[in-house]
Design a protein around this motif. Structure first.
Motif, PDB file in Angstrom:
ATOM      1  N   GLU A 271     -45.291 -22.105  60.204  1.00  0.00           N
ATOM      2  CA  GLU A 271     -45.856 -22.393  58.893  1.00  0.00           C
ATOM      3  C   GLU A 271     -47.249 -21.773  58.739  1.00  0.00           C
ATOM      4  O   GLU A 271     -47.621 -21.331  57.653  1.00  0.00           O
ATOM      5  CB  GLU A 271     -45.914 -23.908  58.676  1.00  0.00           C
ATOM      6  CG  GLU A 271     -44.544 -24.559  58.579  1.00  0.00           C
ATOM      7  CD  GLU A 271     -44.635 -26.063  58.509  1.00  0.00           C
ATOM      8  OE1 GLU A 271     -45.568 -26.634  59.128  1.00  0.00           O
ATOM      9  OE2 GLU A 271     -43.781 -26.690  57.851  1.00  0.00           O
TER      10      GLU A 271
ATOM     11  N   LYS B 231     -46.715 -18.340  57.666  1.00  0.00           N
ATOM     12  CA  LYS B 231     -46.496 -18.210  56.218  1.00  0.00           C
ATOM     13  C   LYS B 231     -47.803 -18.306  55.452  1.00  0.00           C
ATOM     14  O   LYS B 231     -48.014 -17.594  54.459  1.00  0.00           O
ATOM     15  CB  LYS B 231     -45.515 -19.277  55.751  1.00  0.00           C
ATOM     16  CG  LYS B 231     -44.080 -19.041  56.191  1.00  0.00           C
ATOM     17  CD  LYS B 231     -43.104 -19.941  55.459  1.00  0.00           C
ATOM     18  CE  LYS B 231     -43.301 -21.385  55.842  1.00  0.00           C
ATOM     19  NZ  LYS B 231     -42.275 -22.267  55.245  1.00  0.00           N
TER      20      LYS B 231
ATOM     21  N   VAL C 194     -45.424 -17.108  48.241  1.00  0.00           N
ATOM     22  CA  VAL C 194     -44.933 -17.312  49.606  1.00  0.00           C
ATOM     23  C   VAL C 194     -44.242 -18.663  49.748  1.00  0.00           C
ATOM     24  O   VAL C 194     -43.094 -18.749  50.186  1.00  0.00           O
ATOM     25  CB  VAL C 194     -46.096 -17.192  50.614  1.00  0.00           C
ATOM     26  CG1 VAL C 194     -45.623 -17.577  52.020  1.00  0.00           C
ATOM     27  CG2 VAL C 194     -46.638 -15.771  50.615  1.00  0.00           C
ATOM     28  N   TRP C 195     -44.930 -19.744  49.356  1.00  0.00           N
ATOM     29  CA  TRP C 195     -44.422 -21.076  49.653  1.00  0.00           C
ATOM     30  C   TRP C 195     -43.288 -21.489  48.719  1.00  0.00           C
ATOM     31  O   TRP C 195     -42.313 -22.117  49.172  1.00  0.00           O
ATOM     32  CB  TRP C 195     -45.560 -22.089  49.594  1.00  0.00           C
ATOM     33  CG  TRP C 195     -46.472 -21.975  50.771  1.00  0.00           C
ATOM     34  CD1 TRP C 195     -47.643 -21.278  50.845  1.00  0.00           C
ATOM     35  CD2 TRP C 195     -46.277 -22.540  52.073  1.00  0.00           C
ATOM     36  NE1 TRP C 195     -48.192 -21.379  52.096  1.00  0.00           N
ATOM     37  CE2 TRP C 195     -47.380 -22.147  52.869  1.00  0.00           C
ATOM     38  CE3 TRP C 195     -45.286 -23.335  52.629  1.00  0.00           C
ATOM     39  CZ2 TRP C 195     -47.497 -22.538  54.205  1.00  0.00           C
ATOM     40  CZ3 TRP C 195     -45.413 -23.725  53.960  1.00  0.00           C
ATOM     41  CH2 TRP C 195     -46.511 -23.331  54.726  1.00  0.00           C
TER      42      TRP C 195
ATOM     43  N   ARG D 189     -41.235 -19.494  47.013  1.00  0.00           N
ATOM     44  CA  ARG D 189     -40.046 -18.687  47.307  1.00  0.00           C
ATOM     45  C   ARG D 189     -39.365 -19.181  48.580  1.00  0.00           C
ATOM     46  O   ARG D 189     -38.131 -19.238  48.663  1.00  0.00           O
ATOM     47  CB  ARG D 189     -40.428 -17.208  47.430  1.00  0.00           C
ATOM     48  CG  ARG D 189     -39.221 -16.299  47.585  1.00  0.00           C
ATOM     49  CD  ARG D 189     -39.638 -14.853  47.665  1.00  0.00           C
ATOM     50  NE  ARG D 189     -40.092 -14.331  46.390  1.00  0.00           N
ATOM     51  CZ  ARG D 189     -39.293 -13.912  45.421  1.00  0.00           C
ATOM     52  NH1 ARG D 189     -37.988 -13.992  45.562  1.00  0.00           N
ATOM     53  NH2 ARG D 189     -39.796 -13.419  44.319  1.00  0.00           N
ATOM     54  N   ASP D 190     -40.149 -19.525  49.589  1.00  0.00           N
ATOM     55  CA  ASP D 190     -39.561 -20.053  50.822  1.00  0.00           C
ATOM     56  C   ASP D 190     -38.908 -21.403  50.564  1.00  0.00           C
ATOM     57  O   ASP D 190     -37.837 -21.706  51.122  1.00  0.00           O
ATOM     58  CB  ASP D 190     -40.649 -20.192  51.892  1.00  0.00           C
ATOM     59  CG  ASP D 190     -40.121 -20.803  53.173  1.00  0.00           C
ATOM     60  OD1 ASP D 190     -39.434 -20.093  53.922  1.00  0.00           O
ATOM     61  OD2 ASP D 190     -40.387 -21.997  53.420  1.00  0.00           O
TER      62      ASP D 190
ATOM     63  N   LYS E  45     -35.464 -21.069  49.079  1.00  0.00           N
ATOM     64  CA  LYS E  45     -34.451 -20.623  50.030  1.00  0.00           C
ATOM     65  C   LYS E  45     -33.931 -21.769  50.889  1.00  0.00           C
ATOM     66  O   LYS E  45     -32.852 -21.667  51.474  1.00  0.00           O
ATOM     67  CB  LYS E  45     -35.021 -19.524  50.924  1.00  0.00           C
ATOM     68  CG  LYS E  45     -35.321 -18.225  50.196  1.00  0.00           C
ATOM     69  CD  LYS E  45     -35.891 -17.190  51.143  1.00  0.00           C
ATOM     70  CE  LYS E  45     -36.189 -15.874  50.414  1.00  0.00           C
ATOM     71  NZ  LYS E  45     -36.769 -14.859  51.327  1.00  0.00           N
ATOM     72  N   ARG E  46     -34.688 -22.855  50.976  1.00  0.00           N
ATOM     73  CA  ARG E  46     -34.293 -23.978  51.825  1.00  0.00           C
ATOM     74  C   ARG E  46     -33.695 -25.126  51.022  1.00  0.00           C
ATOM     75  O   ARG E  46     -33.311 -26.143  51.585  1.00  0.00           O
ATOM     76  CB  ARG E  46     -35.519 -24.473  52.601  1.00  0.00           C
ATOM     77  CG  ARG E  46     -36.073 -23.428  53.560  1.00  0.00           C
ATOM     78  CD  ARG E  46     -37.502 -23.735  53.951  1.00  0.00           C
ATOM     79  NE  ARG E  46     -37.623 -25.038  54.569  1.00  0.00           N
ATOM     80  CZ  ARG E  46     -38.787 -25.637  54.801  1.00  0.00           C
ATOM     81  NH1 ARG E  46     -39.906 -25.041  54.450  1.00  0.00           N
ATOM     82  NH2 ARG E  46     -38.821 -26.816  55.379  1.00  0.00           N
TER      83      ARG E  46
ATOM     84  N   ASP F  25     -29.777 -20.226  50.229  1.00  0.00           N
ATOM     85  CA  ASP F  25     -29.364 -19.008  50.930  1.00  0.00           C
ATOM     86  C   ASP F  25     -28.098 -18.402  50.315  1.00  0.00           C
ATOM     87  O   ASP F  25     -27.606 -17.388  50.798  1.00  0.00           O
ATOM     88  CB  ASP F  25     -29.095 -19.312  52.408  1.00  0.00           C
ATOM     89  CG  ASP F  25     -30.394 -19.573  53.154  1.00  0.00           C
ATOM     90  OD1 ASP F  25     -31.417 -19.009  52.744  1.00  0.00           O
ATOM     91  OD2 ASP F  25     -30.386 -20.347  54.125  1.00  0.00           O
TER      92      ASP F  25
ATOM     93  N   SER G  57     -29.548 -18.055  44.949  1.00  0.00           N
ATOM     94  CA  SER G  57     -30.892 -18.361  45.440  1.00  0.00           C
ATOM     95  C   SER G  57     -31.957 -17.852  44.477  1.00  0.00           C
ATOM     96  O   SER G  57     -32.955 -18.540  44.206  1.00  0.00           O
ATOM     97  CB  SER G  57     -31.098 -17.741  46.823  1.00  0.00           C
ATOM     98  OG  SER G  57     -30.923 -16.327  46.760  1.00  0.00           O
TER      99      SER G  57
END
Length: 604
Positions: free
Chosen positions: A41, A44, A293-294, A296-297, A300-301, A314, A318
């Motif tokens: 993290e 990131k 960054v955060w 978008r991540d 994905k989760r 995923d 997405s």
């Protein structure tokens, strides 16, 4: 809430306290990042710091100058490849490459900017899009030895590591399993702070005001003597140099550069960060880098079961989740995150500017609502909302769901913001009662202000105690990391934590050091068995990766010293709060008429 809760003079005591509080929270969050987050993290967050500088580079052209340029991913790539070549081939240190990367970016910005000035609007956007689209191909050509320098399609490894010198051990988080990522975090953070300060000073100077004048009214700026071609070209070149510096930071953090990292998709991310963060604001660049960054991540989760379909981050939809978030921001925060925060802040505090004689432009007494004031009631609501949100956040954190967990973190963090606001408003309302400005409602206002003040002080005590425990925990982890040493077969002393990190990289393991050691790793590093290194470093790894939430004060989980100092901090702050809010009589010692005019303002 018809009027702001706080009315303060610009530069007055309460205004300075408010600004100091804001900077204090910013510093506290910066310190907590390498202490609380896991190593991946922190990585990131490092990428977010890189993108902050890149978004700021775009902001110089688009936000501050009004030119639609979309090709800054190419400037980032130029800075990254120049850095990789100088560090890997010429054996330079990273700090030595900084002026080279900036100068190269500035020169290429001049070359690109001069012809770009011939076109405007969508045509300029098309030119810069072409620049971003063609760059990944240019770094792969064999002519002039370009592919040899860039690594061609396979990219370029930079084996030069950013090592922490011994005298930097005091930095939070640089020991233990977080060490390498945390040290790079502090370097990148320092670079971001310096860049923000420089750009802020430039925009406040005469050249910066000329650039802003061109954005607002190009014809009017020309009439007033602004040299349009020169300022546009220099500003574009300065933007390119910042983009090149962001590329250097990218290389420093990742240790690998490739043409496919700097495609047009990266340029789109920079524009998204600029618009979502806030166009034409320095804070927007910071928020934009964090968002890209955060969020978008996070998308994905995300996994949302819809019965007939599982909306998986995923999966094929997405991008739709991220797009939906962008649409929501467009509707509810069209000016970006910076504009939204400014609007909320104006509901809480109003800063009254001063005349050249250092007097408020309007009498401060005129801003007081008088007997009809409902500020104490709002202070009570905020005071009660803080603990309620804290409890809700604690309950939600027990649910194993990413969205719920993110919401819970936001609810718990709200108490950090609400506590000082409640204290400020309560103090001002008690001053108003003393000055006789609340009329027949004086008793009710005083009672509400006292209760809200006590709850606010308790919340502030909680925040201070949490910060103290984090600091003590960092000291504890650093001590364990220094003690984690062993001897290899040659009789040399080996630091276990860096060796475990090296083994983790050699196995291409994506999780934390604790996860790596839990998998029963094999092999050797530094002439020692990896399993042995894991055993030696296990206490430091466990302490470093302990999850700490904003609801947890962290009693004796780390040391007795943490418990003792936490109790002292809580008791001291609570006693001071009780003495000020509970055991004071708001009707005694009424202020003099000369002081009445400054009710709700700062008292210098």
């Amino acid at each position: 809430m018809s009027s702001p809760l706080l009315i303060v003079e610009k530069g007055g005591t309460q205004h300075r306290q408010w600004r100091f509080l804001g900077w204090g929270y910013a510093v506290a969050l910066a310190v907590l990042v390498p202490l609380v987050l896991q190593p991946f993290e922190i990585g990131k967050m490092n990428r977010a710091l890189v993108l902050m500088v890149a978004v700021l580079a775009v902001n110089l052209v688009v936000g501050f100058n009004g030119m639609l340029a979309l090709g800054h991913s190419a400037f980032m790539g130029i800075g990254a490849f120049v850095t990789a070549s100088m560090v890997q081939d010429e054996l330079w240190d990273y700090w030595m490459v900084i002026p080279i990367a900036v100068i190269v970016g500035f020169a290429i910005g001049i070359v690109v900017g001069l012809p770009a000035l011939r076109v405007k609007g969508l045509y300029l956007a098309l030119v810069t899009i072409a620049q971003a689209a063609v760059f990944p191909t240019l770094v792969n050509i064999d002519e002039l030895g370009i592919a040899r320098r860039t690594g061609g399609p396979n990219g370029r490894d930079v084996i030069e590591e950013v090592d922490r010198p011994g005298f930097m051990e005091w930095l939070p988080g640089v020991d233990g399993a977080r060490g390498a990522n945390a040290y790079r975090y502090w370097i990148l953070l320092l670079m971001v702070v310096v860049v923000l300060a420089l750009v802020r000073n430039i925009m406040s100077s005469r050249p910066g005001r000329a650039v802003l004048a061109i954005r607002d009214n190009e014809a009017g700026a020309a009439v007033y003597g602004v040299n349009l071609p020169m300022y546009k070209t220099v500003n574009f070149a300065l933007s390119a140099s910042l983009g090149s510096l962001a590329g250097l930071m990218w290389c420093l953090d990742k240790g690998f550069v490739a043409g496919q990292d700097f495609t047009f998709l990266l340029a789109v991310d920079l524009i998204i960060g600029l618009v979502i963060g806030g166009v034409g604001t320095l804070q927007g660049s910071v928020f934009g880098g964090l968002f890209v960054v955060w969020v978008r991540d996070l998308t994905k989760r995300i996994s949302i079961p819809l019965g007939f379909y599982n909306l998986d981050g995923d999966g094929p939809l997405s991008a739709a989740i991220f797009g939906l978030i962008l649409i929501l921001f467009t509707f509810f925060a069209p000016g970006g995150i910076a504009s939204m925060i400014t609007a909320i802040q104006k509901k809480i505090i109003q800063v009254v500017p001063l005349t050249p004689d250092d007097e408020p432009v309007s009498p401060m007494a005129g801003f007081d609502p008088g007997p009809e004031s409902n500020r104490s009631m709002w202070a009570m609501r905020f005071a009660v909302a803080g603990p309620v949100l804290l409890i809700i956040g604690w309950v939600l954190m027990n649910l194993d769901n990413l969205i719920v967990g993110t919401l819970a973190f936001g609810l718990r963090f709200a108490i950090v913001v609400l506590a000082p606001v409640v204290v400020f408003v309560s103090m001002n309302e008690l001053r108003a009662v003393k000055a006789g400005l609340r009329g027949d409602n004086a008793d009710k206002v005083a009672s509400q202000a006292k209760i809200a003040g006590v709850l606010g002080v308790l919340g502030f005590a909680y925040v201070q105690t949490f910060a103290l425990n984090i600091a003590l925990r960092a000291h504890h982890v650093s001590h364990l990391a220094r003690e984690a040493v062993t001897l290899n077969r040659d009789g040399n002393e080996i630091q276990a934590i860096p060796a475990v990190t090296e083994a983790l990289k050699s196995h291409d393991f994506k999780g934390s050091a604790g996860d790596f050691c839990a998998t029963f790793p094999t092999g050797e590093v530094a002439n020692l068995d990896v399993a042995t290194l894991c055993d030696v470093s296990q206490p430091a790894i466990n302490a470093s990766e302990t999850s700490v939430g904003f609801w947890l004060v962290g009693w004796p989980t780390q040391s007795v010293l943490a418990m003792v100092l936490s109790v002292i901090a809580i008791v001291a702050i609570v006693v001071i709060g009780l003495k000020f809010f509970v055991f004071s009589d708001p009707k005694q010692d009424a202020e003099a008429p000369s002081e009445t005019a400054s009710v709700g303002a700062s008292s210098d």
